[in-house]
Scaffold this active site. Structure first.
Site, PDB file in Angstrom:
ATOM      1  N   GLU A 167       1.032  -1.574   0.346  1.00 15.06           N
ATOM      2  CA  GLU A 167       0.005  -0.254  -0.174  1.00 15.06           C
ATOM      3  C   GLU A 167       0.644   1.080   0.059  1.00 15.06           C
ATOM      4  OE1 GLU A 167      -3.031   0.141   2.803  1.00 15.06           O
ATOM      5  OE2 GLU A 167      -4.088  -1.297   2.491  1.00 15.06           O
ATOM      6  N   GLU A 354      -5.319  -8.699   0.323  1.00 18.44           N
ATOM      7  CA  GLU A 354      -5.595  -8.276   2.155  1.00 18.44           C
ATOM      8  C   GLU A 354      -7.776  -8.519   1.647  1.00 18.44           C
ATOM      9  OE1 GLU A 354      -4.853  -5.163   4.865  1.00 18.44           O
ATOM     10  OE2 GLU A 354      -2.252  -5.581   4.278  1.00 18.44           O
TER      11      GLU A 354
END
Ligand code: PNW
Length: 448
Positions: A167, A354
Site C-alpha cells: 500500500e 487483504e
C-alpha cells in the site's frame, strides 16, 4: 455437494498479517527502532498510547501460531519481514540474529505445510533511515535495494512468492501528508510526490532482486490499495464512467508499474510539484511482474454525470460501515476493483492480499466470539469475487486480513481485525466463529 459458489481448482486461500503488527520483541536480538516504534510514543498519536513493543508476541509464539493455522487448515500465509530486524540501521551491517529468526520462522511454517507469501516492506521503515531523510531521500532506495538483495538471497530457497511493498499510497500520503501514520509529518505536496516516487522505485528494486536472486519458480508482485469505483448502476454509461475514473486515479501507480511511466494527466495534476525522476528509473519501475496484489476493503460510488463525465456520489451519513469510518461496506468493490485492474491495466494474475473488517466491540458469548458481522461481510465480498471470476477476471487467490487481532496502527489494540481473538494480557488465542466458518470455506473451496 453441488453449489454454484465453488471456486476454481488450485485457488489460493490464505490469511495475512504484517511483522510490526504482530511480532513484538521490538528491541530484542538487535532489532533497530522503526518509525512506528518512534511514532507510537508521541503522545496522542495512537489510541490509548498503544505501542508495538509486545503486540502478539509472535516473535516467541510463532510455533504455536503456525500450529493453530494448521488446525484451521490454512495453507497460505502472507506475512512481512521487519527491515529494522535485518538492518538495524537501515543499511550497513546485517543483524545475524534477525536472519536467524526468520530462518527459524520459515522452517517452522514449512513444517506445518504452510506456504509463505512474503512482503518486503509493510511500513516499518528503520528510524535510522528516517533520520537521514527517509522516504524523502533517494538514499532510501539504495538501502532498500541492498535489503531486498539480502533477504531474497537468504530466504529464496524457501520463499517463492514475494510481495514488494504494501500500500504505497498509505505510507507516503498518510505518513507525510495527513500525519496519522508514521512518521506523522505534514509536508508539501512536492515532498509527498517524491516519497511516492522513491517508493515505486523500491518496488522496481525488489522485482530486480527477485529476478536476480530468487531462484527457480520465484514470483513477485506489488500489493496496491487501488482506489476503486463502483458504478451506481451496472449500465453501460455508469460502467464507462467508473472505468474512466479508475484509469485516471490509479494511473500514477498501476499505469507506472505496467510500463506507462507517469501519465500526462498525473503530471499535469502535480504541476510544479512533480517528483524528480532520474534517467533509468522507469526501466526498473516497469520491470514485468508475475501478479498484482490488491488490498480491497471499500469503494467509491461513481456514476455518469454531465456529458458522461465521472461523478462521485458521497456516502450519506447512515451508510453501513464497520468501526473504521473509512471502511464503508461495499462488497461490489472487490468485483469492480479486480475487473477494472484487469481491463484497464491488463493485470493477469490477481491476488486479493487483504480483505476483512475491524470492530471495537466483540464480546465473548458462552466462550465464543460470535462475529456474524465479520462472517457476513467476508461472505458478501467473496460472492462478488466469485462473480468476477465467473466473468473471466483472472483472480487466483484471497488472503483474509487478519489471521488474528493485532496492532491496528494508530487505532492500537482496540480495533480488532482478526478471525482469531487475541487476549493481549495473556496472549491466549481463541478462534472466532468467523475462523470456523472460513476454515470450512478453505477446505471445501466454496462459500458455505
Ligand atoms: C491496511 N484506508 O491498511 C494495511 O495493509 C494493514 O496493515 C491494516 O491493518 C489493514 O489494512 C486494516 O486497516 C489500511 O484508510 C489502512 O483506506 C487504511 C486504509 C486502508 C487500508
Amino acid at each position: 455437494m453441488k453449489t454454484d459458489l465453488r471456486f476454481p481448482k488450485n485457488f489460493v486461500w490464505g490469511v495475512a498479517t504484517a511483522a510490526p503488527q504482530i511480532e513484538g520483541a521490538a528491541f530484542e536480538d538487535g532489532k533497530g527502532e522503526s518509525i512506528w516504534d518512534r511514532f507510537s510514543r508521541i503522545p496522542g498519536k495512537c489510541h490509548n498510547g498503544d505501542n508495538l513493543d509486545v503486540a502478539n508476541d509472535h516473535y516467541h509464539l510463532f510455533k504455536q501460531d503456525f500450529a493453530l493455522m494448521r488446525k484451521l487448515g490454512v495453507k497460505h500465509y502472507r506475512l512481512s519481514l521487519a527491515w529494522p530486524r535485518i538492518y538495524p540501521n537501515g543499511d550497513g551491517a546485517v543483524n545475524p540474529k534477525g536472519i536467524a529468526f526468520y530462518n527459524r520462522l520459515f522452517d517452522a511454517m514449512l513444517k506445518e505445510g504452510i506456504t509463505p507469501w512474503v512482503t518486503l516492506f509493510h511500513w516499518d521503515l528503520p528510524q535510522a533511515l528516517e533520520d537521514r531523510g527517509g522516504w524523502r531521500s533517494r538514499l532510501v532506495t539504495e538501502a532498500f535495494a541492498t535489503y531486498a538483495d539480502t533477504v531474497v538471497k537468504a530466504f529464496g530457497d524457501r520463499v517463492k512468492n514475494w510481495i514488494t511493498l504494501n500500500e504505497i499510497p498509505c505510507f507516503t500520503n498518510m505518513g507525510h501528508g495527513q500525519g496519522d501514520k508514521a512518521p506523522g509529518t505534514n509536508e508539501t505536496q512536492k515532498v509527498i510526490n517524491q516519497t511516492f516516487h522513491h517508493a515505486i522505485l523500491c518496488h522496481g528494486h525488489a522485482v530486480r532482486a527477485v529476478r536476480e536472486h530468487g531462484g527457480k519458480g520465484a514470483r513477485v508482485g506489488l500489493t496496491d490499495n487501488s482506489t476503486i469505483p463502483v458504478p451506481v448502476t451496472e449500465t453501460p454509461a455508469d460502467i464507462a464512467a467508473a472505468k474512466a475514473w479508475f484509469g485516471d486515479v490509479n494511473a500514477h501507480i498501476l499505469g507506472a508499474i505496467s510500463g506507462g511511466g507517469y501519465s500526462a494527466a498525473y503530471l499535469k495534476r502535480c504541476g510544479a510539484d512533480r517528483p524528480e525522476v532520474r534517467k533509468g528509473d522507469f526501466d526498473l519501475i516497469s520491470l514485468p511482474t508475475d501478479f498484482l496484489g490488491m488490498n480491497i476493503y471499500s469503494g467509491t460510488f461513481v456514476r455518469a454525470g454531465k456529458k458522461g463525465k465521472p461523478e462521485v456520489v458521497a456516502f450519506p451519513p447512515d451508510y453501513p460501515q464497520t468501526s473504521c469510518p473509512w471502511l464503508k461496506i461495499v462488497p461490489q468493490s472487490i468485483y469492480w476493483g479486480t475487473r477494472l485492474a484487469h481491463e484497464v491495466y491488463g493485470a493477469k494474475n490477481i491476488y486479493i492480499t487483504e480483505n476483512g473488517c475491524g470492530y471495537d466491540n466483540e464480546p465473548f458469548v458462552d466462550g465464543e466470539i460470535q462475529d456474524l458481522h465479520r462472517r457476513d461481510l467476508v461472505r458478501n465480498y467473496l460472492k462478488e469475487l466469485h462473480r468476477a471470476i465467473g466473468h473471466g477476471v483472472p483472480v487466483r487467490g484471497y488472503f483474509l486480513w487478519s489471521f488474528m487481532d493485532n496492532y491496528e496502527w494508530q487505532d492500537g489494540y482496540t480495533r480488532r481485525f482478526g478471525i482469531v481473538h487475541c487476549d493481549f494480557k495473556t496472549q491466549k488465542r481463541t478462534p472466532k466463529l468467523s475462523a470456523k466458518w472460513y476454515a470450512r470455506v478453505m477446505e471445501e473451496n466454496r462459500l458455505v
